[in-house]
Design a protein around this motif. Structure first.
Motif, PDB file in Angstrom:
ATOM      1  N   GLY A 203     -11.599 -39.251 -20.619  1.00 54.44           N
ATOM      2  CA  GLY A 203     -10.964 -39.242 -18.839  1.00 54.44           C
ATOM      3  C   GLY A 203     -11.511 -37.542 -17.815  1.00 54.44           C
ATOM      4  N   GLY A 204     -11.015 -37.958 -16.786  1.00 54.97           N
ATOM      5  CA  GLY A 204     -10.025 -36.794 -16.175  1.00 54.97           C
ATOM      6  C   GLY A 204     -11.641 -36.082 -14.955  1.00 54.97           C
ATOM      7  N   SER A 205     -11.558 -35.427 -14.216  1.00 53.38           N
ATOM      8  CA  SER A 205     -12.560 -35.106 -13.264  1.00 53.38           C
ATOM      9  C   SER A 205     -13.787 -35.158 -13.420  1.00 53.38           C
ATOM     10  N   LYS A 206     -14.177 -33.593 -14.215  1.00 57.93           N
ATOM     11  CA  LYS A 206     -15.892 -34.034 -14.556  1.00 57.93           C
ATOM     12  C   LYS A 206     -16.269 -34.538 -15.720  1.00 57.93           C
ATOM     13  N   GLY A 209     -16.606 -30.408 -17.779  1.00 58.68           N
ATOM     14  CA  GLY A 209     -15.947 -29.581 -18.138  1.00 58.68           C
ATOM     15  C   GLY A 209     -16.118 -30.557 -19.415  1.00 58.68           C
ATOM     16  N   LYS A 210     -16.482 -31.131 -19.723  1.00 55.89           N
ATOM     17  CA  LYS A 210     -16.237 -32.227 -20.820  1.00 55.89           C
ATOM     18  C   LYS A 210     -17.095 -32.896 -22.059  1.00 55.89           C
ATOM     19  N   LEU A 211     -18.319 -32.188 -21.658  1.00 54.12           N
ATOM     20  CA  LEU A 211     -19.969 -32.724 -21.909  1.00 54.12           C
ATOM     21  C   LEU A 211     -19.807 -32.788 -23.125  1.00 54.12           C
ATOM     22  N   GLY A 227     -13.105 -42.835 -18.247  1.00 54.95           N
ATOM     23  CA  GLY A 227     -12.781 -43.306 -17.590  1.00 54.95           C
ATOM     24  C   GLY A 227     -12.497 -42.013 -16.661  1.00 54.95           C
ATOM     25  N   GLY A 228     -11.643 -41.934 -15.257  1.00 53.20           N
ATOM     26  CA  GLY A 228     -11.302 -41.106 -14.512  1.00 53.20           C
ATOM     27  C   GLY A 228     -12.844 -40.905 -13.699  1.00 53.20           C
ATOM     28  N   GLY A 229     -13.083 -39.500 -12.962  1.00 56.73           N
ATOM     29  CA  GLY A 229     -14.118 -39.226 -12.156  1.00 56.73           C
ATOM     30  C   GLY A 229     -15.298 -39.532 -13.166  1.00 56.73           C
ATOM     31  N   MET A 230     -14.806 -38.953 -14.636  1.00 55.10           N
ATOM     32  CA  MET A 230     -16.587 -38.921 -14.220  1.00 55.10           C
ATOM     33  C   MET A 230     -16.960 -40.040 -15.131  1.00 55.10           C
ATOM     34  N   ALA A 231     -16.658 -41.451 -15.082  1.00 55.08           N
ATOM     35  CA  ALA A 231     -17.113 -42.473 -14.757  1.00 55.08           C
ATOM     36  C   ALA A 231     -18.308 -42.495 -14.508  1.00 55.08           C
ATOM     37  N   PHE A 232     -18.114 -42.218 -12.709  1.00 62.56           N
ATOM     38  CA  PHE A 232     -19.176 -42.569 -12.110  1.00 62.56           C
ATOM     39  C   PHE A 232     -20.585 -41.806 -11.988  1.00 62.56           C
ATOM     40  N   THR A 233     -20.520 -40.661 -13.003  1.00 58.04           N
ATOM     41  CA  THR A 233     -22.242 -40.667 -13.593  1.00 58.04           C
ATOM     42  C   THR A 233     -22.149 -41.181 -14.050  1.00 58.04           C
ATOM     43  N   MET A 300     -14.926 -44.318  -2.141  1.00 58.11           N
ATOM     44  CA  MET A 300     -14.193 -44.142  -3.360  1.00 58.11           C
ATOM     45  C   MET A 300     -13.655 -44.673  -4.381  1.00 58.11           C
ATOM     46  N   GLY A 301     -13.849 -44.143  -5.959  1.00 59.86           N
ATOM     47  CA  GLY A 301     -12.818 -44.897  -6.562  1.00 59.86           C
ATOM     48  C   GLY A 301     -12.486 -43.901  -7.530  1.00 59.86           C
ATOM     49  N   LEU A 302     -11.020 -44.335  -7.331  1.00 56.30           N
ATOM     50  CA  LEU A 302      -9.790 -43.230  -7.604  1.00 56.30           C
ATOM     51  C   LEU A 302      -9.137 -43.755  -8.996  1.00 56.30           C
ATOM     52  N   ASP A 303      -9.405 -44.774  -9.251  1.00 57.88           N
ATOM     53  CA  ASP A 303      -8.757 -44.551 -10.482  1.00 57.88           C
ATOM     54  C   ASP A 303      -9.208 -46.091 -10.844  1.00 57.88           C
ATOM     55  N   MET A 328      -7.246 -41.629 -16.560  1.00 55.33           N
ATOM     56  CA  MET A 328      -8.152 -42.897 -15.793  1.00 55.33           C
ATOM     57  C   MET A 328      -8.521 -42.612 -14.213  1.00 55.33           C
ATOM     58  N   GLY A 329      -7.750 -41.587 -13.803  1.00 58.24           N
ATOM     59  CA  GLY A 329      -7.800 -41.976 -12.105  1.00 58.24           C
ATOM     60  C   GLY A 329      -6.784 -40.725 -12.141  1.00 58.24           C
ATOM     61  N   VAL A 330      -6.982 -40.296 -10.693  1.00 55.16           N
ATOM     62  CA  VAL A 330      -5.738 -39.556 -10.029  1.00 55.16           C
ATOM     63  C   VAL A 330      -4.744 -39.530  -9.625  1.00 55.16           C
ATOM     64  N   TYR A 331      -4.011 -39.771 -11.142  1.00 56.44           N
ATOM     65  CA  TYR A 331      -2.356 -40.246 -11.109  1.00 56.44           C
ATOM     66  C   TYR A 331      -1.765 -39.265 -10.116  1.00 56.44           C
ATOM     67  N   GLU A 332      -1.682 -37.804 -10.253  1.00 57.73           N
ATOM     68  CA  GLU A 332      -0.756 -37.221  -8.818  1.00 57.73           C
ATOM     69  C   GLU A 332      -0.471 -38.224  -7.655  1.00 57.73           C
ATOM     70  N   MET A 333      -1.429 -39.148  -7.207  1.00 61.76           N
ATOM     71  CA  MET A 333      -0.778 -39.736  -6.590  1.00 61.76           C
ATOM     72  C   MET A 333      -0.126 -41.538  -6.696  1.00 61.76           C
ATOM     73  N   GLY A 359      -3.670 -30.801 -20.979  1.00 60.72           N
ATOM     74  CA  GLY A 359      -2.018 -30.597 -19.874  1.00 60.72           C
ATOM     75  C   GLY A 359      -1.630 -31.835 -18.833  1.00 60.72           C
ATOM     76  N   ASP A 360      -2.522 -32.084 -17.853  1.00 63.74           N
ATOM     77  CA  ASP A 360      -2.740 -33.321 -17.716  1.00 63.74           C
ATOM     78  C   ASP A 360      -2.752 -35.162 -17.948  1.00 63.74           C
ATOM     79  N   THR A 361      -2.509 -34.847 -19.053  1.00 63.94           N
ATOM     80  CA  THR A 361      -3.187 -36.397 -20.083  1.00 63.94           C
ATOM     81  C   THR A 361      -1.467 -36.052 -20.861  1.00 63.94           C
TER      82      THR A 361
HETATM   83  P1  AMP Z   1     -10.083 -32.819 -16.083  1.00 66.76           P
HETATM   84  O1  AMP Z   1      -9.088 -31.608 -15.989  1.00 66.76           O
HETATM   85  O2  AMP Z   1     -11.009 -33.215 -15.735  1.00 66.76           O
HETATM   86  O3  AMP Z   1      -9.449 -33.085 -17.191  1.00 66.76           O
HETATM   87  O4  AMP Z   1      -9.085 -33.341 -14.823  1.00 66.76           O
HETATM   88  C1  AMP Z   1      -7.777 -34.057 -14.454  1.00 66.76           C
HETATM   89  C2  AMP Z   1      -8.071 -34.556 -12.618  1.00 66.76           C
HETATM   90  O5  AMP Z   1      -9.121 -35.568 -12.498  1.00 66.76           O
HETATM   91  C3  AMP Z   1      -6.840 -34.673 -11.945  1.00 66.76           C
HETATM   92  O6  AMP Z   1      -6.490 -33.842 -11.302  1.00 66.76           O
HETATM   93  C4  AMP Z   1      -7.273 -36.389 -11.703  1.00 66.76           C
HETATM   94  O7  AMP Z   1      -5.975 -36.382 -10.333  1.00 66.76           O
HETATM   95  C5  AMP Z   1      -8.868 -35.613 -11.607  1.00 66.76           C
HETATM   96  N1  AMP Z   1      -9.494 -37.103 -11.980  1.00 66.76           N
HETATM   97  C6  AMP Z   1      -9.216 -38.122 -11.956  1.00 66.76           C
HETATM   98  N2  AMP Z   1      -9.580 -39.510 -11.874  1.00 66.76           N
HETATM   99  C7  AMP Z   1     -10.506 -39.011 -10.896  1.00 66.76           C
HETATM  100  C8  AMP Z   1     -11.226 -39.912  -9.931  1.00 66.76           C
HETATM  101  N3  AMP Z   1     -11.877 -40.683  -9.995  1.00 66.76           N
HETATM  102  N4  AMP Z   1     -11.567 -39.127  -8.638  1.00 66.76           N
HETATM  103  C9  AMP Z   1     -11.490 -38.238  -7.953  1.00 66.76           C
HETATM  104  N5  AMP Z   1     -10.888 -36.864  -9.104  1.00 66.76           N
HETATM  105  C10 AMP Z   1     -10.202 -38.141  -9.931  1.00 66.76           C
END
Ligand code: AMP
Length: 402
Positions: A203-206, A209-211, A227-233, A300-303, A328-333, A359-361
């Protein structure tokens, strides 16, 4: 791997590169001291062998040469002192000069007795650290006859205290500490001989970064959850409307390649079937639980949504090994944290060997109260990702160089 156990350290002065880059809250309190606790076995091993111990670490990204209290290792020194439970043996260079090699540090070093510990100030107060300067590395090497690298979380960086410094120690005078050895052994063993089914959760943002990690994981896993932001691509490439969700348009074809590769190899690939969507990226914005096919244009999908959580739980049911990297999402919120927290519980509830990297996970797992339920929680984000990519870490290459 050559470890501290393979060399004679009795009564010597040991320079240990640690990773004390711990998270703090808005009041400056250390919120998670796992990285400090993880360094204790190596430090205690040296204490038991009558060594003098010098510890060094970076902390965040200060401006070099300028003392900023929020970047000082003073709080780390206090926490370390508490955790070590040995009174009055830990010294810290508190000259607040915005430098690492200071007259005060040298004075403390000269006056050390066996069993004493000296913690130097944040290595990044010296610009030589990130520049991998030979000069700075040489100065650091004056603080120990033996060099131990125990900073797993910093091993993917070619910095002076990780890379250049090794040139000032002969091969029998440098080695990995217990933490570094454990991290590397864990990841390589799991990737080589995983108990199956082996499931990766990424998961995570992009995607960018994880390709590489995705490609590498597809070579060894049985199932992969994205999951996470990367799923949308991926979802966009599949023809879904993803609104304003995070998408890397230049990687749509790469996403297709990953899906094709998984299909060709018979690897099951799972994407979110529903999302928590919002029109705005705000804590108080109105949210909707929507199937992935129904994300409105400007939303936008955030989780991940509840249906995805249930689906992913089913996917994990028979797993024997699970690697998880990325929320899996913007877990900070709080509003967008549920998918990640539930995923943590699902992973913790399995009977699999569970490895959490990033770190985030690790932060998600800590917030979910599941740290003790996991088999192994890595102390390194970028470094653990590099291992997943199948790469050797610069810190380890330097340590093992002839
Ligand atoms: P990474 O450093 O690539 O592991 O990404 C971690 C970050 O991904 C966290 O700060 C999350 O807030 C962010 N993230 C997870 N899901 C989404 C999403 N659906 N849209 C935007 N950011 C996201």
């Amino acid at each position: 791997m050559h470890t501290i156990k393979d060399i004679n350290i009795d009564g010597k002065t040991i320079f240990i590169r640690c990773d004390f880059n711990v998270p703090k809250d808005e009041f400056g309190n250390i919120t998670d001291d796992r990285r400090i606790r993880a360094a204790l076995p190596t430090i205690r091993y040296c204490i038991d062998r009558g060594c003098k111990i010098v510890l060094a670490s970076h902390f965040e990204r200060p401006t070099a040469g300028v003392f900023t209290p929020e970047h000082s290792l003073e709080d780390v020194a206090k926490r370390l002192d508490t955790l070590l439970k040995i009174k009055n043996r830990l010294y810290f260079d508190d000259s607040k000069s915005g430098a690492v090699i200071t007259p005060r540090a040298k004075e403390l070093y000269e006056n050390m007795n066996c069993g004493d510990i000296l913690l130097l100030e944040n290595l990044r107060f010296d610009k030589g650290e990130t520049e991998n300067s030979q000069e700075f590395a040489k100065e650091l090497s004056q603080f120990g006859e033996i060099y131990i690298n125990d900073a797993f979380g910093a091993c993917h960086r070619k910095h002076a205290s990780i890379d250049a410094i090794t040139k000032f120690y002969k091969k029998d005078k440098r080695a990995a500490g217990f933490l570094l050895a454990k991290e590397v052994t864990f990841f390589s063993k799991i990737l080589k001989e995983p108990a199956r089914p082996f499931v990766a959760i990424v998961g995570g943002s992009k995607v960018s970064g994880k390709l590489q990690a995705l490609h590498k994981l597809i070579d060894s896993v049985d199932k992969i959850i994205i999951g996470g932001g990367m799923a949308f691509t991926f979802l966009k490439q599949m023809g879904y409307e993803v609104g304003n969700s995070l998408v890397e348009d230049d990687l749509l074809e790469e996403a297709q390649l990953v899906m094709d590769k998984a299909k060709a190899k018979g690897i099951k690939l799972y994407l979110p079937v529903d999302v928590v969507a919002a029109a705005e990226f705000k804590e108080n914005s109105i949210i909707k639980y929507l199937p992935s096919q129904e994300i409105p244009k400007n939303w936008m999908g955030l989780d991940i949504g509840p249906a995805s959580s249930r689906l992913f739980r089913e996917v994990l049911n028979d797993a024997q090994t699970i690697i998880w990297n990325g929320p899996m999402g913007v877990y900070e919120m709080d509003k967008f944290a549920k998918g990640s927290i539930k995923m943590s519980h699902h992973v913790a509830d399995t009977h699999a060997t569970t490895i959490v990297g990033g770190g985030d996970t690790a932060d998600v797992v800590a917030r979910a109260g599941d740290i003790d339920e996991m088999t192994f929680v890595s102390t390194g984000g970028g470094a653990s990702l590099k291992l997943l990519e199948g790469e050797r870490l610069p810190g380890i290459i330097a340590l093992e160089a002839e």
